[in-house]
Design an enzyme around this catalytic site. Structure first.
Site, mmCIF file in Angstrom:
data_model
loop_
_atom_site.group_PDB
_atom_site.id
_atom_site.type_symbol
_atom_site.label_atom_id
_atom_site.label_comp_id
_atom_site.label_asym_id
_atom_site.label_seq_id
_atom_site.Cartn_x
_atom_site.Cartn_y
_atom_site.Cartn_z
ATOM 1 N N CYS A 132 76.460 83.149 125.694
ATOM 2 C CA CYS A 132 75.395 84.155 125.646
ATOM 3 C C CYS A 132 75.020 84.587 127.065
ATOM 4 C CB CYS A 132 74.189 83.539 124.945
ATOM 5 S SG CYS A 132 72.691 84.511 125.062
ATOM 6 N N CYS A 159 67.317 79.339 123.654
ATOM 7 C CA CYS A 159 67.547 80.781 123.844
ATOM 8 C C CYS A 159 66.541 81.611 123.062
ATOM 9 C CB CYS A 159 68.964 81.167 123.418
ATOM 10 S SG CYS A 159 69.324 82.896 123.811
ATOM 11 N N CYS A 181 70.959 83.301 127.721
ATOM 12 C CA CYS A 181 70.586 81.910 128.045
ATOM 13 C C CYS A 181 71.654 81.204 128.872
ATOM 14 C CB CYS A 181 70.290 81.116 126.771
ATOM 15 S SG CYS A 181 71.724 80.827 125.717
ATOM 16 N N CYS A 212 74.840 79.715 122.167
ATOM 17 C CA CYS A 212 73.578 79.649 122.911
ATOM 18 C C CYS A 212 73.087 78.222 123.075
ATOM 19 C CB CYS A 212 72.483 80.406 122.145
ATOM 20 S SG CYS A 212 72.657 82.187 122.191
HETATM 21 ZN ZN LIG Z 1 71.532 82.689 124.165
#
Ligand SMILES: [Zn+2]
Length: 182
Positions: free
Chosen positions: A64, A37, A67, A33
Site C-alpha cells: 500500500c 492503515c 501505510c 497493508c
Molecule cells: Zn495501507
C-alpha cells in the site's frame, strides 16, 4: 491464513499495536497493508492475513502506498539496531526505559512494543542479558570481587546481581568462577 476475530477488530480500529504482527492483503485491490492503515475498510471476506510481508509480495500483492508496510518494517528494524547500539554503549550505567526512549527519540510504550516484537525481549531484558554476559567474561578474566564486577557492568546492587546471574547461569558468580576459572 484467514482472518480471525481479533485481527478483524485490529483492522477495523486501525490498531497500531498489531503492526509487525500481521499484514492484511485485499483480494479486490491486490494491495496489502499494516493493521493501522487508515485506508477504506475492506470486506472481511476479501482479506488474507500474512505473518510475513514478504509472503504477501510472493503471493502477488503490492504494498500500500499509504501505510507503506515494507518501509515501516525496515524503519523499525533500523530503529532496533539504533536501540541495540545505545544499549551496548550504555549498559555499564544506570539506564531506565525513560532515558533510553529519550535517547532514541521514541515513546516508552512504543519503544518497548516495537523492540519486543522484533527481538522477543523487552529492552530491559536485553540490557540485563548484556550485563550478565559482560559480567561472566569479567569473572573469568579478572580477580575483581563479585561486587565490583557487578558495579562495573551496571548491576551495582550486589544481591540483585547475584540473583540474576544465578537465574541465567545456574550458579552464583562466585561458584561460577570456581568451576570455570583456571
Ligand atoms: Zn495501507
Amino acid at each position: 491464513m484467514t482472518l480471525n476475530a481479533r485481527q478483524w477488530q485490529a483492522i477495523q480500529h486501525n490498531d497500531a499495536t498489531f503492526d509487525n504482527q500481521f499484514w492484511y492483503a485485499v483480494k479486490t485491490t491486490g494491495i496489502f497493508c499494516r493493521p493501522s492503515c487508515p485506508s477504506r475498510l475492506p470486506k472481511p471476506e476479501h482479506i488474507t492475513i500474512f505473518t510475513d510481508p514478504k509472503d504477501a509480495l510472493v503471493a502477488g500483492y503490492r504494498p500500500c502506498k499509504r501505510c507503506r508496510p515494507l518501509n515501516q518494517l525496515v524503519a523499525n528494524e533500523l530503529w532496533v539496531q539504533e536501540i541495540d547500539h545505545v544499549l551496548a554503549q550504555d549498559y555499564p550505567n544506570k539506564l531506565t526505559l525513560t532515558e533510553l526512549a529519550a535517547k532514541v527519540h521514541g515513546s516508552e510504550s512504543y519503544l518497548r512494543h516495537v523492540y519486543q516484537d522484533l527481538t522477543g525481549l523487552t529492552p530491559q531484558q536485553k540490557l540485563t542479558q548484556l550485563r550478565l554476559t559482560r559480567a561472566e567474561a569479567e569473572l573469568l578474566r579478572s580477580n575483581a570481587s563479585v561486587a565490583s564486577i557487578g558495579a562495573k557492568v551496571g548491576l551495582p546492587n550486589t544481591p540483585y546481581f547475584i540473583q540474576r546471574f544465578k537465574a541465567r547461569y545456574g550458579q552464583t558468580p562466585h561458584q561460577y568462577r570456581l568451576h570455570h576459572g583456571d
